[in-house]
Design an enzyme around this catalytic site. Structure first.
Site, PDB file in Angstrom:
ATOM      1  N   ASN A 166       0.807  -1.228   0.000  1.00  0.00           N
ATOM      2  CA  ASN A 166       0.000   0.000   0.000  1.00  0.00           C
ATOM      3  C   ASN A 166       0.838   1.276   0.000  1.00  0.00           C
ATOM      4  O   ASN A 166       0.394   2.297   0.505  1.00  0.00           O
ATOM      5  CB  ASN A 166      -0.982  -0.023   1.197  1.00  0.00           C
ATOM      6  CG  ASN A 166      -2.116   0.953   1.015  1.00  0.00           C
ATOM      7  OD1 ASN A 166      -2.379   1.411  -0.118  1.00  0.00           O
ATOM      8  ND2 ASN A 166      -2.786   1.316   2.081  1.00  0.00           N
ATOM      9  N   TYR A 189     -12.387  -4.348  10.264  1.00  0.00           N
ATOM     10  CA  TYR A 189     -11.106  -3.678  10.528  1.00  0.00           C
ATOM     11  C   TYR A 189     -10.932  -3.442  12.038  1.00  0.00           C
ATOM     12  O   TYR A 189      -9.917  -3.825  12.638  1.00  0.00           O
ATOM     13  CB  TYR A 189     -11.037  -2.349   9.752  1.00  0.00           C
ATOM     14  CG  TYR A 189      -9.950  -1.435  10.228  1.00  0.00           C
ATOM     15  CD1 TYR A 189      -8.618  -1.767  10.021  1.00  0.00           C
ATOM     16  CD2 TYR A 189     -10.250  -0.252  10.912  1.00  0.00           C
ATOM     17  CE1 TYR A 189      -7.603  -0.943  10.490  1.00  0.00           C
ATOM     18  CE2 TYR A 189      -9.250   0.579  11.373  1.00  0.00           C
ATOM     19  CZ  TYR A 189      -7.932   0.233  11.162  1.00  0.00           C
ATOM     20  OH  TYR A 189      -6.940   1.046  11.635  1.00  0.00           O
ATOM     21  N   ASN A 230      -7.775  10.736  14.119  1.00  0.00           N
ATOM     22  CA  ASN A 230      -7.755  10.902  12.658  1.00  0.00           C
ATOM     23  C   ASN A 230      -6.520  11.667  12.163  1.00  0.00           C
ATOM     24  O   ASN A 230      -6.573  12.903  12.040  1.00  0.00           O
ATOM     25  CB  ASN A 230      -9.015  11.632  12.212  1.00  0.00           C
ATOM     26  CG  ASN A 230     -10.259  10.807  12.416  1.00  0.00           C
ATOM     27  OD1 ASN A 230     -10.576  10.403  13.538  1.00  0.00           O
ATOM     28  ND2 ASN A 230     -10.970  10.532  11.342  1.00  0.00           N
ATOM     29  N   ASP A 269     -20.738   5.010  10.188  1.00  0.00           N
ATOM     30  CA  ASP A 269     -20.164   6.253  10.721  1.00  0.00           C
ATOM     31  C   ASP A 269     -20.868   6.664  12.011  1.00  0.00           C
ATOM     32  O   ASP A 269     -22.087   6.506  12.127  1.00  0.00           O
ATOM     33  CB  ASP A 269     -20.365   7.394   9.715  1.00  0.00           C
ATOM     34  CG  ASP A 269     -19.173   7.570   8.805  1.00  0.00           C
ATOM     35  OD1 ASP A 269     -18.167   6.870   8.992  1.00  0.00           O
ATOM     36  OD2 ASP A 269     -19.257   8.418   7.883  1.00  0.00           O
TER      37      ASP A 269
HETATM   38  N1  UDP Z   1     -16.355  11.961   5.135  1.00  0.00           N
HETATM   39  C1  UDP Z   1     -17.119  12.596   4.172  1.00  0.00           C
HETATM   40  N2  UDP Z   1     -16.770  12.388   2.869  1.00  0.00           N
HETATM   41  C2  UDP Z   1     -15.746  11.578   2.486  1.00  0.00           C
HETATM   42  C3  UDP Z   1     -14.996  10.947   3.492  1.00  0.00           C
HETATM   43  C4  UDP Z   1     -15.320  11.160   4.810  1.00  0.00           C
HETATM   44  O1  UDP Z   1     -18.053  13.322   4.474  1.00  0.00           O
HETATM   45  O2  UDP Z   1     -15.526  11.431   1.281  1.00  0.00           O
HETATM   46  C5  UDP Z   1     -16.674  12.200   6.560  1.00  0.00           C
HETATM   47  C6  UDP Z   1     -17.077  10.949   7.339  1.00  0.00           C
HETATM   48  O3  UDP Z   1     -18.453  10.703   7.192  1.00  0.00           O
HETATM   49  C7  UDP Z   1     -16.674  11.341   8.754  1.00  0.00           C
HETATM   50  C8  UDP Z   1     -15.435  12.225   8.555  1.00  0.00           C
HETATM   51  O4  UDP Z   1     -15.507  12.680   7.198  1.00  0.00           O
HETATM   52  O5  UDP Z   1     -17.673  12.124   9.375  1.00  0.00           O
HETATM   53  C9  UDP Z   1     -14.124  11.500   8.745  1.00  0.00           C
HETATM   54  O6  UDP Z   1     -14.114  10.336   7.938  1.00  0.00           O
HETATM   55  P1  UDP Z   1     -12.794   9.492   7.726  1.00  0.00           P
HETATM   56  O7  UDP Z   1     -13.134   8.352   6.795  1.00  0.00           O
HETATM   57  O8  UDP Z   1     -11.679  10.397   7.316  1.00  0.00           O
HETATM   58  O9  UDP Z   1     -12.458   8.955   9.174  1.00  0.00           O
HETATM   59  P2  UDP Z   1     -13.291   8.010  10.180  1.00  0.00           P
HETATM   60  O10 UDP Z   1     -14.681   7.889   9.697  1.00  0.00           O
HETATM   61  O11 UDP Z   1     -12.558   6.723  10.128  1.00  0.00           O
HETATM   62  O12 UDP Z   1     -13.211   8.680  11.488  1.00  0.00           O
END
Ligand code: UDP
Length: 335
Positions: free
Chosen positions: A36, A149, A179, A296
């Site tokens: 990756n 995961y 994050n 989410d």
């Molecule tokens: N998110 C979004 N659009 C995207 C990717 C992520 O709105 O294309 C939002 C997602 O719903 C979350 C936040 O951004 O509220 C962080 O998402 P990410 O995947 O970066 O991290 P994780 O969900 O693992 O905390």
């Protein structure tokens, strides 16, 4: 002289941690199978560290090869980054996630046991908390994995707890990352995964900037948050990587097992992040509001007090600086 083995040391977090270790004149050796990350990361890391990087193209499931590397390089501690990390991919290919993450860790731990090596830092994730009961989240919060995961990370955490119980000479730190975003100040390394199914927010913003997608999908604006979009604890990759250096110091001096939340303690919404990125870059990010993404949660941010107190570590960069470094990485690597 100590020497730390970094598995997955050319990945996003591994490469930034390697850069900081080198800056602190700490010796390390990298094992990576390049599934990756681009091979070019090696040259870039060598440019940053101004030294040849000692590495082996090896899969962590190859216990024998690991034993040999540990012995020949007189490894004294291990930071285990190597893993598959996409939530959505893990839902589609769970077996691969158990195979690489769980089996890979068992292989590495066996190699360590055969070598009498007992100092270990493990990359875990805030995803182990799932939908939190309340925020900020401390390390005692109940675990609630919402996808394979997160499940693999919890299984490994349990294995590590059992190892620590069975042999009190082990010293283990489990870092639960919130994050990470942003890039090294040189702009030479950043978040640049090969597997493009990864859809974390900042890489998606960068896809818009690079023109590979026309707009950013914002997954839901009907959450109970200030602007309706999801809230997360974004942390500068250099701060997160720095936490490994202080945790390494800690495991070198102590025994036992500890969990640490690695975050800023501050929640930021999707729209806030986009606005800050736009301000920094002068680039407008078109958005489309779409449905909530499955799995989410609304709000997730850390209580990092334990890491602040015990590791004497805290995050130093604000959201503006995180976006600035991500933007620099984009500009430097534009084709
Ligand atoms: N998110 C979004 N659009 C995207 C990717 C992520 O709105 O294309 C939002 C997602 O719903 C979350 C936040 O951004 O509220 C962080 O998402 P990410 O995947 O970066 O991290 P994780 O969900 O693992 O905390």
């Amino acid at each position: 002289m100590t020497c730390t083995l970094l598995t997955g040391g050319f990945g996003y977090i591994g490469s930034h941690t390697a850069a900081i270790l080198a800056e602190n004149n700490q010796k390390f050796v990298i094992v990576d199978n390049f599934t990756n990350c681009k091979k070019d990361v090696v040259n870039r890391l060598e440019k940053i560290t101004k030294q040849k990087v000692n590495f082996f193209e090896v899969d962590v499931r190859d216990t024998e090869a690991l034993v040999k590397i540990i012995k020949e390089n007189k490894v004294t501690s291990v930071i285990h980054f190597a893993a598959l990390k996409s939530v959505s991919d893990s839902i589609m290919r769970p077996l691969e996630y158990y195979e690489v993450n769980v089996k890979g860790t068992i292989s590495l731990l066996k190699a360590m046991s055969y070598s009498g090596l007992k100092k270990f830092l493990f990359s875990s994730t805030a995803a182990v908390y799932g939908e939190p009961d309340s925020c900020p989240i401390d390390e005692k919060h109940k675990l609630n994995p919402l996808n394979p995961y997160a499940q693999t990370k919890i299984i490994i955490e349990k294995i590590l707890q059992d190892i620590s119980k069975a042999d009190n000479e082990w010293s283990i730190a489990i870092l639960r990352y919130f994050n990470p975003i942003g890039a090294h100040q040189s702009g030479l390394i950043g978040d640049d995964p090969l597997l493009k199914e990864n859809s974390n927010l900042m890489p998606e913003i960068i896809k818009v900037v690079n023109g590979s997608i026309n707009y950013l999908n914002v997954f839901g604006n009907d959450y109970e948050t200030s602007d309706g979009t999801g809230v997360r604890d974004y942390i500068h990759i250099m701060d997160l990587s720095e936490a490994h250096v202080t945790a390494l110091e800690y495991v070198n001096k102590n025994t036992g097992l500890n969990f640490f939340n690695i975050g800023t303690g501050k929640g930021v919404s999707v729209l806030e992040l986009i606005k800050t990125f736009e301000k920094v870059s002068g680039f407008r990010i078109p958005i489309k509001i779409s449905n909530r993404r499955k799995g989410d949660c609304a709000v997730c941010f850390a209580d990092p007090k334990k890491a602040n107190d015990i590791l004497d570590w805290k995050s130093n960069h604000d959201l503006y600086q995180m976006c600035e470094s991500a933007w620099k990485f984009v500009i430097k690597n534009r084709i």
